[in-house]
Design a protein around this motif. Structure first.
Motif, PDB file in Angstrom:
ATOM      1  N   THR A  95      34.531  42.387  47.570  1.00 18.58           N
ATOM      2  CA  THR A  95      33.408  41.070  47.811  1.00 18.58           C
ATOM      3  C   THR A  95      32.342  42.045  46.709  1.00 18.58           C
ATOM      4  N   ARG A  96      32.604  42.771  46.542  1.00 15.07           N
ATOM      5  CA  ARG A  96      31.676  43.379  45.507  1.00 15.07           C
ATOM      6  C   ARG A  96      31.894  43.718  44.027  1.00 15.07           C
ATOM      7  N   ASP A  97      33.062  44.084  44.224  1.00 13.98           N
ATOM      8  CA  ASP A  97      33.554  44.005  42.731  1.00 13.98           C
ATOM      9  C   ASP A  97      33.918  42.677  42.289  1.00 13.98           C
ATOM     10  N   LEU A  98      34.493  41.854  43.183  1.00  8.91           N
ATOM     11  CA  LEU A  98      34.597  39.835  42.513  1.00  8.91           C
ATOM     12  C   LEU A  98      33.210  39.687  42.114  1.00  8.91           C
ATOM     13  N   VAL A  99      32.428  40.022  42.530  1.00  8.98           N
ATOM     14  CA  VAL A  99      30.993  39.555  42.773  1.00  8.98           C
ATOM     15  C   VAL A  99      30.286  40.252  40.961  1.00  8.98           C
ATOM     16  N   ASN A 100      31.104  41.568  40.553  1.00  9.34           N
ATOM     17  CA  ASN A 100      30.366  42.380  40.392  1.00  9.34           C
ATOM     18  C   ASN A 100      31.336  42.477  38.385  1.00  9.34           C
ATOM     19  N   GLU A 101      32.855  42.012  38.414  1.00  8.79           N
ATOM     20  CA  GLU A 101      33.906  41.906  37.583  1.00  8.79           C
ATOM     21  C   GLU A 101      32.890  40.487  36.431  1.00  8.79           C
ATOM     22  N   PRO A 102      32.863  41.029  34.838  1.00 11.26           N
ATOM     23  CA  PRO A 102      32.611  40.324  34.350  1.00 11.26           C
ATOM     24  C   PRO A 102      34.500  38.476  34.092  1.00 11.26           C
ATOM     25  N   ALA A 103      33.195  37.583  33.535  1.00  9.65           N
ATOM     26  CA  ALA A 103      33.650  36.216  33.408  1.00  9.65           C
ATOM     27  C   ALA A 103      35.434  36.452  32.994  1.00  9.65           C
ATOM     28  N   ASN A 104      35.346  37.210  31.897  1.00 13.64           N
ATOM     29  CA  ASN A 104      36.755  37.862  30.801  1.00 13.64           C
ATOM     30  C   ASN A 104      37.427  38.344  31.503  1.00 13.64           C
ATOM     31  N   ILE A 105      37.489  39.048  32.485  1.00 10.37           N
ATOM     32  CA  ILE A 105      38.112  39.737  33.184  1.00 10.37           C
ATOM     33  C   ILE A 105      38.435  39.191  34.382  1.00 10.37           C
ATOM     34  N   LEU A 106      37.677  38.804  35.586  1.00  6.85           N
ATOM     35  CA  LEU A 106      38.215  37.834  36.415  1.00  6.85           C
ATOM     36  C   LEU A 106      38.277  36.304  36.144  1.00  6.85           C
ATOM     37  N   THR A 107      39.368  35.960  35.876  1.00  8.61           N
ATOM     38  CA  THR A 107      39.310  34.249  35.087  1.00  8.61           C
ATOM     39  C   THR A 107      40.126  33.821  36.526  1.00  8.61           C
ATOM     40  N   THR A 108      39.971  32.724  37.387  1.00 14.70           N
ATOM     41  CA  THR A 108      40.832  31.572  37.852  1.00 14.70           C
ATOM     42  C   THR A 108      41.830  33.017  38.440  1.00 14.70           C
ATOM     43  N   TYR A 109      42.638  33.522  37.353  1.00 14.69           N
ATOM     44  CA  TYR A 109      44.268  33.661  37.458  1.00 14.69           C
ATOM     45  C   TYR A 109      44.204  34.652  37.998  1.00 14.69           C
ATOM     46  N   ASP A 110      43.318  35.499  37.224  1.00 15.45           N
ATOM     47  CA  ASP A 110      42.959  36.868  37.498  1.00 15.45           C
ATOM     48  C   ASP A 110      41.990  36.876  39.477  1.00 15.45           C
ATOM     49  N   PHE A 111      41.490  35.997  40.230  1.00 20.66           N
ATOM     50  CA  PHE A 111      40.830  36.198  41.327  1.00 20.66           C
ATOM     51  C   PHE A 111      42.242  35.882  42.282  1.00 20.66           C
ATOM     52  N   ALA A 112      43.135  34.976  41.392  1.00 23.95           N
ATOM     53  CA  ALA A 112      44.106  34.520  42.592  1.00 23.95           C
ATOM     54  C   ALA A 112      44.746  35.674  42.582  1.00 23.95           C
TER      55      ALA A 112
END
Length: 490
Positions: A175-192
């Protein structure tokens, strides 16, 4: 992914203490009643431990706090860390003590003398949780943390007791990794994709794409993401650990990977923190990971709505009317009140498809909850006293602040729309409550439900007991305990 620091549990070796490098952590509540290992360290350092334990400096330490005795004579260790910890204490104090040890661990590692302590597993949990560090985007020499060895009276028993906590720590770190990740990395594609990878743990994961969401009638959710290049998605995670055929418990998370506010754009100052607006989805993902890792004996489904709220020629406008999956129409007064639109459709879909025994949604939903509760407590809204009380009990047991907020029909009048069934905002006063009232309209009759507004607790600007500043992973521990206590019969 960031993984918790590995901790080795070993039997006490008095002879090895003289040649240990790194740091040695000693637990004591005074100069008497010391364990054999601590007495050995005291002799090797010509009584430096007991002298400190008799000092005024030690008396000023609160339970769980620590002080270093640097470069002790007679030992190869770089420091002795004295941690004040009663032999009988609550889990929260033991975790705090473990966290104090974690702050000082360097490349040489540490040996933790927890011989005979009843809360050794909780000390290990606190240590693992506080040792988190998010570094994937830092260049240069990486921080190296050496091995951690806990010397205990019964290594196998302590290791077994610590195993569930290790699974929780993995979920919290995810969870912490997901929340800390910048949005240009954690796109909807990457999250899924990160969620789909958890199929390796035994979760059943399904990704619903925009065409499927259109067929389902999720107009509220799709309206939020229509201005973004990243397509909106709903990810369904199922854990089948309970009795076959028994309806699952449901978790639903808001996953706005970045929130500009849309056309109702936010001020520039602080907007960079809106990478955390997917915190609710992050917690759901972390809980599902924990359940899979510890092989929870319960049926649980976790659903997250993944969108990005951007201003664009195609973006949703203030004044637009969207139709939810339920069929209700919503006048969008403020495009920055987008999370409730995402949740409305995902919550309805969850109930429609899975008919759960209960449902909890999580979201970094309103600034109003921060005004009300600050950063110490999550706002808790519920239509069911039994479920709500069970959650509050679990949160208290895990030391995660939570406070129940009022709800009532009188607040509904603020959501009345001239041209649609409802508006998506109800004004500044009572903003967190009117948001909860909005969500309640998408809860079916007799469905036990809780809404958790984690806007103030998902990300902190200062260290907390079990986390460095940044993402906290708030909620993973409490929800895991709720499921364990309420649905696993333990």
């Amino acid at each position: 992914m960031t993984h918790p620091i590995p901790i080795q549990f070993q039997a006490v070796d008095l002879d090895a203490l003289a040649v240990l490098g790194g740091r040695i952590a000693v637990f004591a509540d005074g100069p008497t009643g010391l364990s054999a290992a601590v007495r050995r360290v005291d002799r090797l350092t010509k009584g430096s431990v007991t002298r400190y334990l008799q000092s005024d400096a030690f008396s000023r330490l609160k339970p769980g706090e620590a002080q270093d005795l640097a470069w002790p004579a007679g030992l190869m260790a770089e420091a002795i860390q004295i941690v004040r910890l009663p032999k009988r204490c609550e889990a929260s104090i033991a975790r705090k003590a473990g966290a104090a040890v974690a702050k000082g661990i360097g490349a040489a590692g540490a040996t933790v003398l927890a011989e005979g302590h009843a809360q050794a597993a909780e000390i290990a949990f606190g240590l693992a949780m506080r040792a988190y560090d998010f570094t994937p985007h830092k260049t240069g020499e990486a921080k190296v943390t050496g091995p951690v060895v806990m010397m205990v009276a019964n290594p196998e028993a302590v290791a077994a007791a610590a195993a569930p906590g290790a699974a929780v720590a993995e979920g919290v770190f995810f969870t912490r990794d997901l929340v800390n990740e910048p949005a240009n990395i954690l796109t909807t594609y990457d999250f899924a994709a990160r969620l789909a990878a958890m199929q390796e743990l035994g979760l059943e994961v399904e990704i619903l794409e925009e065409k499927q969401l259109e067929k389902l009638g999720m107009g509220a959710l799709l309206g939020v993401g229509q201005g973004s290049e990243s397509p909106s998605k709903v990810v369904v995670m199922q854990w089948h650990g309970g009795e076959k055929g028994v309806a699952p418990f449901a978790l639903v998370g808001k996953g706005v990977v970045f929130d500009t506010g849309g056309i109702s754009i936010k001020p520039a100052g602080g907007m960079e923190e809106m990478t955390m607006d997917m915190g609710g989805a992050g917690v759901v993902a972390g809980v599902m990971r924990t359940l899979a890792l510890r092989k929870a004996k319960a049926n649980v489904v976790g659903l997250v709505g993944l969108v990005e709220n951007m201003p664009d020629g195609r973006a949703q406008r203030p004044g637009d009317v969207v139709r939810s999956m339920k069929g209700d129409t919503i006048e969008v007064i403020n495009t920055d009140a987008e999370g409730r639109l995402v949740l409305a459709d995902v919550m309805w879909y969850t109930q429609d498809r899975f008919k759960p025994t209960g449902m909890i949604n999580l979201a970094t939903l309103t600034g109003a909850i921060i005004v009300a509760l600050g950063h110490e407590n999550t706002g808790v809204f519920s239509n069911n006293d039994d479920l709500c009380n069970a959650f509050l009990k679990a949160a208290k047991a895990e030391g995660e602040g939570a406070w129940r907020m009022p709800m009532g029909e009188a607040y509904d009048a603020k959501l009345k729309s001239r041209i649609a069934d409802m508006m998506n905002v109800g004004g500044r006063d009572g903003g967190a409550i009117t948001a909860a009232q909005f969500l309640q309209r998408f809860v079916k009759p007799d469905m036990p439900w809780i809404h958790l507004d984690i806007a103030g607790t998902a990300l902190l600007k200062a260290d907390s007991t079990l986390a460095p500043k940044g993402a906290t992973g708030w909620g993973v521990m409490a929800l895991n305990r709720l499921i364990r206590d309420r649905y696993e019969g333990r």
